[in-house]
Enzyme design. Structure first.
Site, short mmCIF file in Angstrom:
data_model
loop_
_atom_site.label_atom_id
_atom_site.label_comp_id
_atom_site.label_asym_id
_atom_site.label_seq_id
_atom_site.Cartn_x
_atom_site.Cartn_y
_atom_site.Cartn_z
N GLY A 17 1.84 9.58 30.78
CA GLY A 17 1.77 10.43 29.60
C GLY A 17 3.15 10.91 29.20
O GLY A 17 4.11 10.85 29.99
N CYS A 18 3.27 11.40 27.98
CA CYS A 18 4.57 11.86 27.48
C CYS A 18 5.02 13.14 28.18
O CYS A 18 6.17 13.26 28.60
CB CYS A 18 4.52 12.05 25.96
SG CYS A 18 3.10 12.99 25.36
#
Length: 346
Positions: A149-150
């Site tokens: 994920g970011c």
């Protein structure tokens, strides 16, 4: 030439992958899947691609698409990969997945935070977490890469050197993170409408955001002990970009310059990690549109605490750019291929 299939090609992450691969000298998009735009040219959905990528969007018919690519990059919602990824693996394809379905080593942790039953637990041990700075050697030969994920990418890389070198107290780590609106995907939900976001700044998922567990898993692996964090994400009225501010108590007296030297040594040779000099701090403007992550820090001597700031583009190093970086590693191509452009700045 590596043939790449993009499943979920018309979402923000998917279209960023398509865009990046147009300038990749050794890879090409040979199939683009989009349930919402079947039969339309991808350049009709995103006119910026006219005369650059005019392929037609395909339906998610696995029998019809599997032989059109060597590797598939999936940008699908969490929990719906069960009919896609096992099929592709059985057909001998390699997969880079953007959902959270394969990022975890514990089925129980995934099911607790995602509120979903995991349909493919047998693949969790095989899947490699796609953060090159931590798992480069495993990514090389992986069949299934779980792209991080970011928020986790920005947070983990920001604090990893401190945990790897046993510099901080592991019991009181706080991460405040801010993301651009594109991090929510191409949605029409009310909270992401212009009038709701513009001139606004808000927290969400306080103490409950699912990326908390992903960050904790990887930080625990680095530290060699269970790590729990306090993580608060925020939404900022910008299209793309992310800034994480991490607070941690130091175990010993150490200066800002000494810690920066430690960071530079830790990330020596990492093209996409830029450790800034003393007195300089990351800004979203300097990384937006690029695959770089900028890291800076300050030691607060009064509290014997370090404050680490890390910034990246949530669509690039936080998603699509990192997927291309993983792709390069998987096929023995220099990691910066197709990714060395600087940030947009304006």
């Amino acid at each position: 030439m590596i043939k790449v299939g993009v499943i979920g090609a018309t979402g923000y992450v998917g279209i960023e992958i398509v865009r990046l691969l147009q300038n990749h000298p050794q890879a090409e998009v040979t199939v683009a899947v989009s349930q919402s735009f079947v039969g339309q040219k991808i350049s009709d959905v995103y006119p910026s691609l006219r005369n650059i990528c005019d392929i037609e969007c395909q339906d998610l018919n696995m029998d019809a698409i599997y032989d059109k690519a060597d590797v598939f990059i999936t940008a699908l919602p969490h929990g719906i990969s069960k009919e896609v990824i096992p099929y592709l693996l059985e057909k001998g394809k390699r997969v880079i997945d953007h959902s959270g379905d394969f990022r975890y080593k514990s089925v129980e942790v995934y099911e607790k935070w995602y509120k979903l039953k995991h349909e493919m637990p047998e693949l969790l041990n095989e899947a490699v977490y796609g953060l090159p700075e931590l798992y480069r050697d495993q990514i090389k030969n992986a069949r299934l890469v779980a792209n991080p994920g970011c928020y986790p990418t920005c947070s983990i890389l920001g604090i990893a050197p401190l945990l790897a070198n046993d510099i901080i107290d592991t019991k009181n780590i706080i991460i405040d993170a801010v993301s651009g609106v594109s991090g929510a995907g191409r949605k029409t939900d009310l909270p992401y409408q212009f009038c709701e976001c513009d001139e606004n700044f808000k927290a969400y998922g306080v103490a409950t955001h699912r990326h908390t567990s992903e960050i904790e898993q990887e930080l625990s692996f680095i530290a060699g002990e269970e790590i729990l964090i306090s993580f608060t994400p925020h939404l900022a009225p910008i299209k793309r970009g992310m800034l994480c501010t991490t607070y941690a108590n130091l175990k010993k007296d150490i200066s800002t310059s000494e810690l920066l030297d430690l960071y530079k040594k830790h990330y020596d040779g990492e093209f996409f990690v830029r450790v800034l000099g003393e007195g300089k701090l990351p800004e979203v403007k300097y990384v937006a549109g690029s695959n770089f992550i900028d890291i800076g820090l300050v030691v607060d001597k009064r509290l014997n605490r370090v404050i680490v700031l890390s910034a990246l583009d949530n669509l690039m190093k936080g998603a699509a750019g990192q997927a291309v970086q993983d792709l390069n590693i998987m096929y023995g191509i220099p990691e910066q291929t197709g990714l060395s452009a600087p940030g947009l700045y304006l």
